[in-house]
Scaffold this motif. Structure first.
Motif, short mmCIF file in Angstrom:
data_model
loop_
_atom_site.label_atom_id
_atom_site.label_comp_id
_atom_site.label_asym_id
_atom_site.label_seq_id
_atom_site.Cartn_x
_atom_site.Cartn_y
_atom_site.Cartn_z
N ARG A 55 72.86 26.50 65.61
CA ARG A 55 72.89 27.01 64.24
C ARG A 55 73.21 25.92 63.23
O ARG A 55 72.93 26.04 62.05
N ILE A 56 73.82 24.84 63.72
CA ILE A 56 74.12 23.69 62.86
C ILE A 56 73.72 22.43 63.61
O ILE A 56 73.56 22.43 64.84
N ARG B 5 63.88 24.27 62.04
CA ARG B 5 64.65 25.40 61.50
C ARG B 5 65.95 24.90 60.85
O ARG B 5 66.35 25.38 59.78
N LEU B 6 66.60 23.97 61.51
CA LEU B 6 67.85 23.44 60.96
C LEU B 6 67.61 22.70 59.65
O LEU B 6 68.45 22.72 58.74
N GLN C 165 62.93 28.06 52.26
CA GLN C 165 62.19 29.09 52.99
C GLN C 165 61.52 28.43 54.21
O GLN C 165 60.94 27.35 54.09
N ASP D 67 68.42 24.77 52.29
CA ASP D 67 68.31 26.11 51.71
C ASP D 67 66.87 26.41 51.33
O ASP D 67 66.56 26.84 50.21
N ASP E 104 67.45 25.27 56.97
CA ASP E 104 68.80 25.75 56.65
C ASP E 104 69.56 24.73 55.82
O ASP E 104 70.25 25.07 54.86
N ARG F 128 62.99 28.21 45.29
CA ARG F 128 63.46 27.52 46.50
C ARG F 128 62.35 26.65 47.05
O ARG F 128 61.16 26.87 46.80
#
Length: 429
Positions: free
Chosen positions: A15-16, A60-61, A69, A67, A64, A100
Motif C-alpha cells: 500500500r506504500i 498503482r503506488l 486517477q 493523488d 497514490d 487531478r
C-alpha cells in the motif's frame, strides 16, 4: 467482501512504497524511481521485467503518491475503443471541479500495434496523462521509437530468494499459509523462480489443499504430490527464451562444454522444442566450427535425425552429445565471414558477365560464338589443378573472402591454398 475471498496477491499488495519487496536498485534510497516518487513530479516510463516482479504495483503506488486517477488498460484485451474511453475519463478528471492528474497504465504494452501505441502520443505530449507501460519484452524492439523517446525505461529484476522468503513470511503472518518445513520452503522458492505472482498463487493453492487435509505443516513430499510436474520457467517466445539460446550459443563458441550442456538442459527443461534446439545446433556447427571440423555439421544432422526417430526423452541424449562435441571442437567462422562478405559484395556490385571460357556451350551456335572456348579441364592438368586459370568475372580482382584460421582441419586447408596460390603465381610468370 470477506478477506478470505480476496486473492492472496491482492491482500499482500503493498500500500506504500516502503512495503515493496525487491527492486531496491530502483526503489532504494537515492535510486531513480524513489527520487521520482519523492519529487512529486510524475513522468512517463516503461517498466520492463519478467512476470510477477511488481510492475503493476509500482504503477498503482505512483498514482497514490501523486493523488492521481489510476486508469488501467490491458493490451491483451483492449484496443482503440478502450484507449478512447480512457482519454475521455482523463479529460473529465482534468476539467472537473477537483482537477487531478491521471496515470495511464498499459499492461503488456508490446501487444499494442504501432497505430494503437501512436494513439497515446498526443496526450502524453499535451500532459493529459502520465503514461506508464509494462512489458515483459525488450521495449527497444516492441515499443514505438516515438513513444519510447518520451518515456524513461526502468528494468525490473526477478525477485531474489530472500525476497521470495519475505513474501512467504508475510503470508504466514496473516495466517494465509500453514507452516512450511525447510525443504518445502526451498522447493517453493525455487518453483516460483523469481515470480511473486506465481509464488502467491501457489501458496494460495497449497493453503486450500492443506486446510482440506487439516495439515498443520506442509512438508516436501506432500508439496511435490500437490504441485505435480514443475511448471515451465519461461515463455517459449519471450525475451528470456532468446537470452537463454544466446547463452547456449556463446557457451559453445567459447568452448565450455559444461556451460553449453547447462543451457541446453535449461532450455529443454523450460519447454523449448527439441527440434528447434536441433536446428540451432546445426547452425552453430556451420557458423562457429565450419571447416575447422566438418564432422561437427554431420554430427549435428545425425543428432537431429536421432531425435526425429526416438523422440523425448531418449532422443535428447543425442542433442546433449552433439552440444558437448560442438563445444570442444576447434572453432572457425572463416566460412561464415566469407559468405557474408560475398553477399555484401554481390549486393553493391553490378551484374558482371560470365567470362566466355566459363560459359556452358550445349549447342553448335554457342560453340561457334566461342562460348566455353579456352576452358581448361582441371582433371587433365598436372595435379588436377589448372595453374594460372581465372574463374572470376573480368575486372574483379580476387576478393579473398575465405581466410582459413590456424585451427583444426583449416590448418591443412590454409597450407593447400598457399600451395595453389604459389602455382598460380609461377604460371603467371
Amino acid at each position: 467482501m470477506s478477506s478470505t475471498h480476496i486473492p492472496l496477491a491482492e491482500r499482500l499488495r503493498p500500500r506504500i512504497l516502503g512495503e515493496v519487496i525487491g527492486q531496491q536498485h530502483l526503489l532504494g534510497e537515492g535510486m531513480a524511481l524513489r527520487v521520482a516518487f519523492e519529487s512529486g513530479q510524475p513522468h512517463s516510463c516503461i517498466l520492463w521485467g519478467p512476470p510477477g516482479v511488481g510492475k503493476t504495483t509500482i504503477a498503482r503506488l505512483m498514482a497514490d503518491a501523486f493523488d492521481a486517477q489510476f486508469l488501467s488498460i490491458s493490451a491483451v484485451l483492449g484496443g482503440v475503443k478502450e484507449i478512447r474511453e480512457a482519454v475521455e475519463m482523463a479529460v473529465a478528471v482534468r476539467d472537473g471541479l477537483d482537477p487531478r492528474r491521471t496515470i495511464m497504465f498499459v499492461d503488456e504494452v508490446h501487444r499494442f500495434n504501432k497505430s494503437q501505441q501512436d494513439a497515446f502520443l498526443p496526450h502524453v505530449e499535451s500532459g493529459l496523462f502520465t503514461f506508464i507501460g509494462a512489458t515483459t519484452e525488450n521495449p527497444s524492439f516492441e515499443v514505438n521509437s516515438a513513444l519510447l523517446s518520451r518515456a524513461a525505461v526502468y528494468v525490473l529484476q526477478p525477485l531474489s530468494v530472500d525476497d521470495l522468503g519475505q513474501i512467504i513470511a508475510k503470508a504466514q503472518a496473516i495466517d494465509a499459509v500453514p507452516a512450511l518445513d525447510e525443504a518445502a520452503h526451498q522447493r517453493l522458492v525455487a518453483y516460483a523462480d523469481g515470480d511473486a505472482r506465481r509464488l502467491l498463487n501457489t501458496l494460495e493453492t497449497l493453503a486450500v489443499a492443506a486446510t482440506r487435509e487439516k495439515l498443520p505443516e506442509i512438508n516436501d513430499v506432500w508439496l511435490m504430490r500437490v504441485l505435480g510436474e514443475r511448471m515451465r520457467r519461461y515463455d517459449k517466445g519471450g525475451e528470456q527464451f532468446y537470452d537463454t539460446i544466446s547463452a547456449l550459443h556463446k557457451s559453445v563458441r567459447g568452448s565450455d562444454p559444461d556451460a553449453a550442456l547447462y543451457w541446453l538442459v535449461r532450455m529443454l527443461d523450460g519447454g523449448a522444442e527439441p527440434k528447434y534446439m536441433a536446428r540451432r545446433l546445426i547452425r552453430m556447427a556451420s557458423e562457429d566450427i565450419g571447416l575447422a571440423d566438418p564432422r561437427a555439421l554431420r554430427l549435428a544432422l545425425d543428432a537431429a535425425e536421432v531425435y526425429e526417430r526416438l523422440g523425448s526423452p531418449e532422443g535428447e541424449l543425442a542433442l546433449a552429445e552433439c552440444v558437448v562435441y560442438l563445444a570442444v571442437a576447434p572453432k572457425s567462422n572463416a566460412v561464415y565471414k566469407a559468405y557474408n562478405e560475398a553477399r555484401a559484395l554481390i549486393k553493391k556490385d553490378g551484374t558482371r558477365p560470365v567470362p566466355m571460357h566459363l560459359r556452358n556451350a550445349p549447342t553448335k551456335m554457342m560453340k561457334d560464338m566461342d562460348w566455353g572456348k579456352g576452358y581448361r579441364y582441371a582433371h587433365d592438368e598436372e595435379d588436377g589443378f589448372a595453374a594460372g586459370e581465372t574463374y572470376l568475372p573480368e575486372g574483379l580482382h580476387n576478393p579473398g573472402f575465405y581466410r582459413p584460421v590456424e585451427r583444426g582441419l583449416e590448418i591443412k586447408i590454409a597450407d593447400k591454398l598457399r600451395q595453389l596460390r604459389d602455382k598460380n603465381q609461377q604460371a603467371g610468370q
